[in-house]
Design a protein around this motif. Structure first.
Motif, PDB file in Angstrom:
ATOM      1  N   SER A 121      37.558  95.862  49.767  1.00 23.10           N
ATOM      2  CA  SER A 121      38.113  96.514  48.813  1.00 23.10           C
ATOM      3  C   SER A 121      39.319  94.902  49.400  1.00 23.10           C
ATOM      4  N   ARG A 122      39.431  95.155  50.422  1.00 27.90           N
ATOM      5  CA  ARG A 122      40.299  93.706  51.212  1.00 27.90           C
ATOM      6  C   ARG A 122      40.089  92.076  50.465  1.00 27.90           C
ATOM      7  N   LEU A 123      38.936  92.331  50.298  1.00 29.22           N
ATOM      8  CA  LEU A 123      38.203  90.858  50.191  1.00 29.22           C
ATOM      9  C   LEU A 123      38.106  91.101  48.121  1.00 29.22           C
ATOM     10  N   GLY A 124      37.535  91.543  47.306  1.00 32.87           N
ATOM     11  CA  GLY A 124      37.132  91.953  46.296  1.00 32.87           C
ATOM     12  C   GLY A 124      35.774  90.656  45.949  1.00 32.87           C
ATOM     13  N   TRP A 125      35.655  89.650  44.961  1.00 32.38           N
ATOM     14  CA  TRP A 125      34.179  89.102  45.283  1.00 32.38           C
ATOM     15  C   TRP A 125      34.911  88.187  45.345  1.00 32.38           C
ATOM     16  N   ALA A 126      33.672  87.054  46.032  1.00 34.41           N
ATOM     17  CA  ALA A 126      33.684  85.700  45.984  1.00 34.41           C
ATOM     18  C   ALA A 126      33.982  85.300  45.236  1.00 34.41           C
ATOM     19  N   VAL A 127      34.962  83.657  44.908  1.00 34.14           N
ATOM     20  CA  VAL A 127      34.914  82.673  43.667  1.00 34.14           C
ATOM     21  C   VAL A 127      33.909  82.224  43.890  1.00 34.14           C
ATOM     22  N   GLU A 128      33.598  81.896  44.836  1.00 35.64           N
ATOM     23  CA  GLU A 128      32.927  80.407  44.919  1.00 35.64           C
ATOM     24  C   GLU A 128      31.478  80.820  45.827  1.00 35.64           C
ATOM     25  N   PRO A 129      30.315  79.803  45.084  1.00 39.61           N
ATOM     26  CA  PRO A 129      29.387  80.323  46.160  1.00 39.61           C
ATOM     27  C   PRO A 129      29.638  79.331  48.186  1.00 39.61           C
ATOM     28  N   GLU A 130      28.555  80.028  48.372  1.00 39.86           N
ATOM     29  CA  GLU A 130      28.751  79.779  49.896  1.00 39.86           C
ATOM     30  C   GLU A 130      28.756  78.606  49.653  1.00 39.86           C
ATOM     31  N   GLN A 131      29.156  78.027  51.358  1.00 43.50           N
ATOM     32  CA  GLN A 131      29.455  76.183  50.846  1.00 43.50           C
ATOM     33  C   GLN A 131      29.035  76.364  52.764  1.00 43.50           C
ATOM     34  N   GLY A 132      27.701  76.042  53.494  1.00 47.56           N
ATOM     35  CA  GLY A 132      27.513  75.384  54.953  1.00 47.56           C
ATOM     36  C   GLY A 132      27.841  73.759  55.152  1.00 47.56           C
ATOM     37  N   GLU A 133      28.383  73.408  56.381  1.00 46.78           N
ATOM     38  CA  GLU A 133      28.454  72.494  57.236  1.00 46.78           C
ATOM     39  C   GLU A 133      28.618  72.961  58.454  1.00 46.78           C
ATOM     40  N   THR A 134      28.762  71.697  58.688  1.00 49.12           N
ATOM     41  CA  THR A 134      29.289  70.914  60.401  1.00 49.12           C
ATOM     42  C   THR A 134      30.276  70.931  60.763  1.00 49.12           C
ATOM     43  N   GLY A 135      31.182  72.167  61.155  1.00 47.25           N
ATOM     44  CA  GLY A 135      32.320  72.188  61.491  1.00 47.25           C
ATOM     45  C   GLY A 135      33.041  71.490  63.024  1.00 47.25           C
ATOM     46  N   GLY A 136      34.043  71.605  63.265  1.00 52.41           N
ATOM     47  CA  GLY A 136      34.104  71.715  64.494  1.00 52.41           C
ATOM     48  C   GLY A 136      35.342  72.531  65.123  1.00 52.41           C
ATOM     49  N   TYR A 137      34.873  72.997  66.718  1.00 53.85           N
ATOM     50  CA  TYR A 137      35.456  74.377  66.948  1.00 53.85           C
ATOM     51  C   TYR A 137      36.241  73.815  68.090  1.00 53.85           C
ATOM     52  N   ARG A 138      37.445  74.549  68.725  1.00 50.16           N
ATOM     53  CA  ARG A 138      38.145  74.148  69.766  1.00 50.16           C
ATOM     54  C   ARG A 138      38.687  75.496  70.162  1.00 50.16           C
ATOM     55  N   GLN A 139      38.846  75.996  71.824  1.00 47.84           N
ATOM     56  CA  GLN A 139      38.632  76.598  72.171  1.00 47.84           C
ATOM     57  C   GLN A 139      40.293  76.278  73.101  1.00 47.84           C
ATOM     58  N   PHE A 140      41.563  77.794  72.434  1.00 49.56           N
ATOM     59  CA  PHE A 140      42.349  77.513  73.221  1.00 49.56           C
ATOM     60  C   PHE A 140      42.958  79.082  74.229  1.00 49.56           C
TER      61      PHE A 140
END
Length: 376
Positions: free
Chosen positions: A327-346
């Motif tokens: 209910s909150r999100l509704g339908w997707a407006v684009e296909p799922e996209q995969g990649e390598t991201g960056g993660y930093r913990q604080f």
């Protein structure tokens, strides 16, 4: 040993042992700020002036980076107390840090070659301490409590009024003429509150640096310099690491799939970001474990309208099995996209960086999130 001596030792042991257990578990809580003090920090706080010297606690005890070391610390209105590796409690170098964050490092202040009459000279830093600061410094702990002077006495505006102040490695002393002749004519500045507010600054590598206005808009914090940003996430706990990342945008939010890293990889997680209708860059977030099994089909009761997409794999599993998320999100407006991201913990959250479209996701433990471009 006489029987009387043995009897006294036995009695003292019976009295002291339970008291030690009580002291270890004792804490003092303050409804004024909602925080408590306990353990070695409480003992230090009580023995060295308590409320008058340190002020109220303004944080819980937590492990943070202090002086390039991971220590258990607690912030107070006027100080930051730190438990060292050997168990000693010490005060943080907030005087030096405050000047550094303001872009006024203490090494840039004018020095003197010798002391004026009645003053004490410290060749280590090239500064003198005169009355009434000198007596306060000597009587209340000297070098151990305050450190060396790192400026001369000077005028500075504090909360709309101009006072004579002097900075030391660990504190700022303020002379209040309206209180002359009382025990309060010299007060210690509220450096704990001030530095805690702006000492959440981190230097991020240029390729991962979130833009300044993201921080400013989130908490209304000032910027110390073009590279040093006030960071509501707190000090860094884990430097930037590459992580597998999948992103899909929806009508009213975003889903992210990520396998984060700590000392060991964390199981895949799915983050549901719900958009704030009043601000396109502000979101609230919720985390779900990725329970989807590879090859398991996702069954939808509806077909997405034209121009919309049904989420697949883990995104589809969460979407189908959680009516509230759907209910909150509704339908997707684009296909799922995969990649390598960056993660930093604080200390108070983490950052995910998405290189493909130069976007940074800031997650706060409070449940807030910002999605911002890395550059203007």
């Amino acid at each position: 040993m006489k029987w009387l001596d043995l009897f006294l030792i036995f009695c003292l042991s019976a009295v002291l042992i339970p008291q030690t257990g009580v002291a270890a578990g004792r804490e003092r809580c303050f409804r004024e700020t909602g925080y408590c003090i306990s353990g070695p920090i409480l003992i230090y706080w009580e023995r060295n002036g308590g409320l008058r010297v340190f002020g109220f606690p303004i944080s819980n005890q937590s492990i943070q980076t202090a002086e390039d070391r991971m220590l258990t610390v607690q912030w107070f209105e006027r100080d930051r107390l730190e438990i060292q590796a050997d168990g000693r409690v010490t005060a943080g170098r907030l005087g030096a840090r405050y000047l550094e964050l303001q872009g006024r490092p203490w090494q840039t202040f004018p020095t003197v070659a010798q002391a004026d009459p009645g003053c004490a000279y410290f060749a280590v830093t090239g500064h003198q301490v005169c009355e009434p600061f000198l007596s306060y410094w000597r009587v209340r702990g000297g070098l151990e409590r305050f450190g060396y002077p790192i400026t001369e006495r000077m005028n500075e505006e504090i909360e709309g009024k101009v006072y004579q102040v002097q900075y030391f490695e660990r504190r700022r002393m303020e002379y209040h003429p309206e209180l002359a002749g009382t025990p309060y004519e010299v007060l210690l500045g509220r450096l704990g509150a001030d530095v805690m507010r702006i000492d959440n600054c981190v230097l991020l590598e240029p390729m991962y640096e979130p833009i300044a206005y993201a921080y400013r808009r989130l908490l209304g914090c000032p910027i110390a310099s073009s590279r040093e940003l006030v960071n509501p996430l707190g000090p860094v706990q884990l430097k930037m690491r590459p992580v597998p990342l999948a992103v899909q945008r929806f009508e009213r939010g975003i889903m992210l799939w990520v396998r984060r890293w700590g000392d060991a990889p964390i199981l895949p997680e799915i983050f549901v970001l719900t958009a704030d209708s009043s601000d396109p860059q502000r979101f609230t977030w919720q985390m779900f474990a990725d329970e989807w099994q590879e090859g398991t089909p996702i069954r939808f009761d509806e077909t997405p309208p034209a121009g919309r997409y049904a989420p697949e794999r883990g995104f589809g599993y969460v979407w189908v099995h959680n009516a509230e998320v759907r209910s909150r999100l509704g339908w997707a407006v684009e296909p799922e996209q995969g990649e390598t991201g960056g993660y930093r913990q604080f200390v108070r959250g983490f950052i995910l960086s998405r290189p493909s479209n130069d976007t940074v996701f800031l997650f706060l433990d409070s449940g807030e999130a910002l999605v911002v471009p890395r550059r203007n």
